[in-house]
Design an enzyme around this catalytic site. Structure first.
Site, PDB file in Angstrom:
ATOM      1  N   ASP A  13       0.737  -1.240  -0.172  1.00  0.00           N
ATOM      2  CA  ASP A  13       0.076   0.144  -0.103  1.00  0.00           C
ATOM      3  C   ASP A  13       0.977   1.076   0.397  1.00  0.00           C
ATOM      4  O   ASP A  13       2.168   1.307   0.266  1.00  0.00           O
ATOM      5  CB  ASP A  13      -0.874   0.096   1.746  1.00  0.00           C
ATOM      6  CG  ASP A  13      -1.774   1.237   1.352  1.00  0.00           C
ATOM      7  OD1 ASP A  13      -2.457   1.508   0.346  1.00  0.00           O
ATOM      8  OD2 ASP A  13      -1.967   1.779   2.279  1.00  0.00           O
ATOM      9  N   SER A  14       0.407   2.268  -0.286  1.00  0.00           N
ATOM     10  CA  SER A  14       0.937   3.558  -0.100  1.00  0.00           C
ATOM     11  C   SER A  14       1.477   4.084   1.351  1.00  0.00           C
ATOM     12  O   SER A  14       2.229   4.829   1.364  1.00  0.00           O
ATOM     13  CB  SER A  14       0.174   4.831  -0.658  1.00  0.00           C
ATOM     14  OG  SER A  14      -1.095   4.895   0.030  1.00  0.00           O
ATOM     15  N   CYS A  76      -4.547  -1.123  -2.287  1.00  0.00           N
ATOM     16  CA  CYS A  76      -4.335   0.357  -2.311  1.00  0.00           C
ATOM     17  C   CYS A  76      -5.424   0.635  -3.670  1.00  0.00           C
ATOM     18  O   CYS A  76      -4.963  -0.069  -4.820  1.00  0.00           O
ATOM     19  CB  CYS A  76      -3.069   0.967  -2.647  1.00  0.00           C
ATOM     20  SG  CYS A  76      -2.866   2.700  -3.205  1.00  0.00           S
ATOM     21  N   GLU A 156      -4.588   8.840   8.467  1.00  0.00           N
ATOM     22  CA  GLU A 156      -2.954   8.769   8.944  1.00  0.00           C
ATOM     23  C   GLU A 156      -2.703   9.298  10.235  1.00  0.00           C
ATOM     24  O   GLU A 156      -1.695   8.741  10.921  1.00  0.00           O
ATOM     25  CB  GLU A 156      -2.087   9.295   7.690  1.00  0.00           C
ATOM     26  CG  GLU A 156      -2.282   8.526   6.309  1.00  0.00           C
ATOM     27  CD  GLU A 156      -1.208   7.374   6.460  1.00  0.00           C
ATOM     28  OE1 GLU A 156      -0.364   7.498   7.217  1.00  0.00           O
ATOM     29  OE2 GLU A 156      -1.372   6.641   5.592  1.00  0.00           O
ATOM     30  N   CYS A 190     -10.984   3.431  -0.503  1.00  0.00           N
ATOM     31  CA  CYS A 190      -9.664   3.642  -0.211  1.00  0.00           C
ATOM     32  C   CYS A 190      -9.661   2.847   0.943  1.00  0.00           C
ATOM     33  O   CYS A 190     -10.483   2.823   1.837  1.00  0.00           O
ATOM     34  CB  CYS A 190      -9.507   5.177  -0.180  1.00  0.00           C
ATOM     35  SG  CYS A 190      -7.730   5.282   0.518  1.00  0.00           S
ATOM     36  N   HIS A 192      -7.979   3.319   3.429  1.00  0.00           N
ATOM     37  CA  HIS A 192      -7.998   4.251   4.748  1.00  0.00           C
ATOM     38  C   HIS A 192      -9.345   4.216   5.165  1.00  0.00           C
ATOM     39  O   HIS A 192      -9.627   4.511   6.245  1.00  0.00           O
ATOM     40  CB  HIS A 192      -7.270   5.462   4.332  1.00  0.00           C
ATOM     41  CG  HIS A 192      -5.880   5.593   4.208  1.00  0.00           C
ATOM     42  ND1 HIS A 192      -4.887   5.156   3.105  1.00  0.00           N
ATOM     43  CD2 HIS A 192      -4.748   5.899   5.086  1.00  0.00           C
ATOM     44  CE1 HIS A 192      -3.955   5.262   3.215  1.00  0.00           C
ATOM     45  NE2 HIS A 192      -3.761   5.997   4.361  1.00  0.00           N
TER      46      HIS A 192
END
Length: 268
Positions: A13-14, A76, A156, A190, A192
């Site tokens: 993932d990023s 991702c 994040e 996403c 996240h």
């Protein structure tokens, strides 16, 4: 020296959002070993060009191939959008699973009013990949999409609740759901975004089905043979910050010593 882990499922993932996918994989395949690589040196991917995302994804794939993986999961949505075929070509004959196709299929199965909402990063929404995939499965589906780039930064930072997160989530969701014929299904496009699931449910209520792309992708793996149950964590920058933030996503306490720092330039 080859890594000690034997034939893990490799996940990249990023950053740390893909840990929601790792959680889903662990739940479905608890006996498997995993190696997770977060590209913290180059996040976010959602605002970058397709060419750069493809190049970064290929470099992560090359790193993970050193671990003799049994499969690769692109955890991702942006990388799945722009780099799935490139990673498949690089990793062949290994199975490579992206986020888009499984999530779209799960949403089609869930919707009753044939109207599906999609929230994702700017890059994923701009590509139109979810709308294309949904209409490929069912041409009569109506899709309403919204880029929610700021949610990545909130996730994040661990700001998944509270007045700031609530105000921003409402700002993103209102254009989709504050209508007479709102979607009854929402793709969290996403990895996240599952950390906001409780907030989404508070705002949307129980009548809207939430589609977690990681959980949908986990159903696509089959024939995996690993048995050691190990997890190895890798990051391309700042293991201390990765560990601190990852602990908000992952049901396993992490410290910097648990995270191996990888020089991503060596594989670029």
């Amino acid at each position: 020296m080859m890594p000690e882990i034997f034939s893990p499922i490799a996940v990249f993932d990023s950053g740390i959002g893909g840990l929601t996918v790792l959680q889903a994989l662990k739940k479905r395949y608890p006996q498997e070993s995993y190696v997770y690589l977060g590209d913290t040196a180059r996040l976010p991917y959602g605002t970058k060009s397709p060419e750069i995302v493809q190049r970064y994804s290929q470099s992560l794939c090359r790193i993970l191939l050193n671990y003799n993986p049994s499969a690769i999961v692109i955890a991702c949505n942006t990388a799945s959008t722009h780099a799935l075929e490139a990673v498949r070509a690089l990793a062949a004959p290994l199975p490579v699973i992206g986020m888009i196709e499984p999530a779209a299929a799960a949403a089609i199965q869930a919707t009753k009013n044939q109207h599906i909402g999609v929230i994702a990063t700017f890059g994923t929404i701009r590509s139109g990949v979810y709308e294309k995939e949904l209409k490929k499965i069912n041409p009569h589906i109506k899709a309403s999409s919204q880029a929610c780039q700021m949610l990545v930064a909130l996730a994040e930072e661990g700001w998944s609740s509270g007045p700031i997160a609530t105000a921003i989530v409402r700002q993103y969701l209102d254009p989709i759901f504050d209508t007479a014929e709102a979607p009854d299904t929402l793709i969290l496009g996403c990895t996240h975004f599952p950390v906001f699931e409780a907030l989404f449910r508070d705002i949307l209520g129980s009548s809207v089905t939430l589609i977690n792309s990681g959980e949908a992708a986990a159903t696509q793996l089959s024939g995996i043979t690993g048995t050691r149950g190990q997890i190895k964590m890798l990051a391309t920058d700042d293991p201390e910050r990765f560990a601190a933030n990852a602990s908000k996503f992952f049901d396993q306490g992490l410290v910097a010593a648990d995270i191996e720092l990888i020089d991503v330039t060596a594989a670029s």
